[in-house]
Design an enzyme around this catalytic site. Sequence first.
Site, PDB file in Angstrom:
ATOM      1  N   GLU A  58      11.501   5.451  -7.754  1.00  0.00           N
ATOM      2  CA  GLU A  58      12.009   4.720  -6.591  1.00  0.00           C
ATOM      3  C   GLU A  58      12.857   5.621  -5.702  1.00  0.00           C
ATOM      4  O   GLU A  58      12.726   5.602  -4.466  1.00  0.00           O
ATOM      5  CB  GLU A  58      12.832   3.512  -7.058  1.00  0.00           C
ATOM      6  CG  GLU A  58      13.615   2.795  -5.968  1.00  0.00           C
ATOM      7  CD  GLU A  58      12.747   2.121  -4.918  1.00  0.00           C
ATOM      8  OE1 GLU A  58      13.300   1.751  -3.861  1.00  0.00           O
ATOM      9  OE2 GLU A  58      11.529   1.969  -5.138  1.00  0.00           O
ATOM     10  N   HIS A  61      10.696   7.986  -3.751  1.00  0.00           N
ATOM     11  CA  HIS A  61      10.046   7.284  -2.639  1.00  0.00           C
ATOM     12  C   HIS A  61      11.007   7.112  -1.471  1.00  0.00           C
ATOM     13  O   HIS A  61      10.625   7.297  -0.306  1.00  0.00           O
ATOM     14  CB  HIS A  61       9.550   5.923  -3.126  1.00  0.00           C
ATOM     15  CG  HIS A  61       8.864   5.123  -2.065  1.00  0.00           C
ATOM     16  ND1 HIS A  61       7.839   5.626  -1.282  1.00  0.00           N
ATOM     17  CD2 HIS A  61       9.060   3.838  -1.630  1.00  0.00           C
ATOM     18  CE1 HIS A  61       7.428   4.700  -0.438  1.00  0.00           C
ATOM     19  NE2 HIS A  61       8.163   3.616  -0.616  1.00  0.00           N
ATOM     20  N   HIS A 123       4.528  -4.581   4.125  1.00  0.00           N
ATOM     21  CA  HIS A 123       5.197  -3.274   4.069  1.00  0.00           C
ATOM     22  C   HIS A 123       4.165  -2.144   4.054  1.00  0.00           C
ATOM     23  O   HIS A 123       4.280  -1.163   4.800  1.00  0.00           O
ATOM     24  CB  HIS A 123       6.077  -3.231   2.816  1.00  0.00           C
ATOM     25  CG  HIS A 123       6.789  -1.934   2.607  1.00  0.00           C
ATOM     26  ND1 HIS A 123       7.595  -1.358   3.560  1.00  0.00           N
ATOM     27  CD2 HIS A 123       6.831  -1.087   1.542  1.00  0.00           C
ATOM     28  CE1 HIS A 123       8.100  -0.220   3.100  1.00  0.00           C
ATOM     29  NE2 HIS A 123       7.634  -0.026   1.878  1.00  0.00           N
ATOM     30  N   HIS A 213     -10.712 -10.382  -2.171  1.00  0.00           N
ATOM     31  CA  HIS A 213     -10.670  -8.981  -1.739  1.00  0.00           C
ATOM     32  C   HIS A 213     -12.033  -8.319  -1.900  1.00  0.00           C
ATOM     33  O   HIS A 213     -12.469  -7.555  -1.029  1.00  0.00           O
ATOM     34  CB  HIS A 213      -9.615  -8.220  -2.540  1.00  0.00           C
ATOM     35  CG  HIS A 213      -9.589  -6.750  -2.247  1.00  0.00           C
ATOM     36  ND1 HIS A 213      -9.330  -6.249  -0.984  1.00  0.00           N
ATOM     37  CD2 HIS A 213      -9.814  -5.664  -3.047  1.00  0.00           C
ATOM     38  CE1 HIS A 213      -9.388  -4.924  -1.016  1.00  0.00           C
ATOM     39  NE2 HIS A 213      -9.692  -4.550  -2.253  1.00  0.00           N
ATOM     40  N   HIS A 275      -7.409   4.963  -4.569  1.00  0.00           N
ATOM     41  CA  HIS A 275      -7.773   3.781  -3.783  1.00  0.00           C
ATOM     42  C   HIS A 275      -6.916   3.704  -2.515  1.00  0.00           C
ATOM     43  O   HIS A 275      -7.421   3.423  -1.420  1.00  0.00           O
ATOM     44  CB  HIS A 275      -7.570   2.532  -4.646  1.00  0.00           C
ATOM     45  CG  HIS A 275      -8.411   1.369  -4.229  1.00  0.00           C
ATOM     46  ND1 HIS A 275      -9.766   1.462  -3.998  1.00  0.00           N
ATOM     47  CD2 HIS A 275      -8.090   0.063  -4.000  1.00  0.00           C
ATOM     48  CE1 HIS A 275     -10.239   0.281  -3.655  1.00  0.00           C
ATOM     49  NE2 HIS A 275      -9.236  -0.583  -3.638  1.00  0.00           N
TER      50      HIS A 275
END
Length: 313
Positions: A58, A61, A123, A213, A275
């Site tokens: 975290e 990031h 986000h 999806h 992905h």
Amino acid sequence: MQRFIKWLAVITSLDLLGVLLGGALVTKTDSGQGCGKSWPLCNGELVPSNLSMETIIELSHRLTSGSAGILVTLLCILSWKYYKHVRETKPLAILSFVFLVAQALMGAAAVVWGQVPAVLAIHFGISLISFASVILLACLIFEIDKKFDARSLIMDKKMKFHIYGVTIYSYLVVYTGALVRHERASLACPEFPLCSKNRPWPTQLHEWVQMGHRVAAILLFAWIVYAMILAIRHYKQERVVYLGWITSFILVTLQAIVGILVVYTNASLTMALLHSLFISCLFAVLCYLVMLGTRSKVNAKQTTSTENKRFFS
């Protein structure tokens, strides 16, 4: 200075890609609360004393996002100053900066007020627009247009419809994919293309999210294949359109393969990151085609105006 701006554009693009992949890593490893509910501090400290793996992910990031903010701001200022003669520079600079700030605020909100799946999906979508805008700025700075002779390009309405339509639709598909990830529905359906051998159709929320999806992604794949066929038939002489759709087809194919492998590899970290990587690259290519489409409209008007002047002179 131009050489410095080119290097800055490359580094900024890579940094923003790191932000996108870092966000996917945070989600995949469930590290969203690695710094607790404090922001911009981590667990109430500038330098956290207890460094768990979730905290490191975290915090990394956040640092990547912070450096991206500095780099994007600098790139926007310099491109505005030295490339303002290019029509798309100013709007792209504004988009890059505004959406980067927006994604940072969304990330902070997710930390402070909780990990709401819909908010986390937004986000990622906002980050994707900022990334694509910086990639387009980099293309302008490196004068990709001149290499492909794209400045005088004129496309018909049918091709522009497919470019705009596929790009908008792909963005919606991105949201469905992000929702799959944040709803933890990646393995809700253990088979492909149907949900499972015993239950081919979804019966509960996570299965509906996953199958929704898949259907959306299959339609996107089919649409890109159709648009590529049109480009091969009618735009072979326009290399930028021709190669743009072929590149889109390659990326969406890789995206589909990796998406299937996510299911059969128990949602491995490598497949999850690939992905995110392929869809980010695909969206950037489609956005470049959108930019060419808007330019085509201007070129068509200029050509018509020139012909009218010649006719009446």
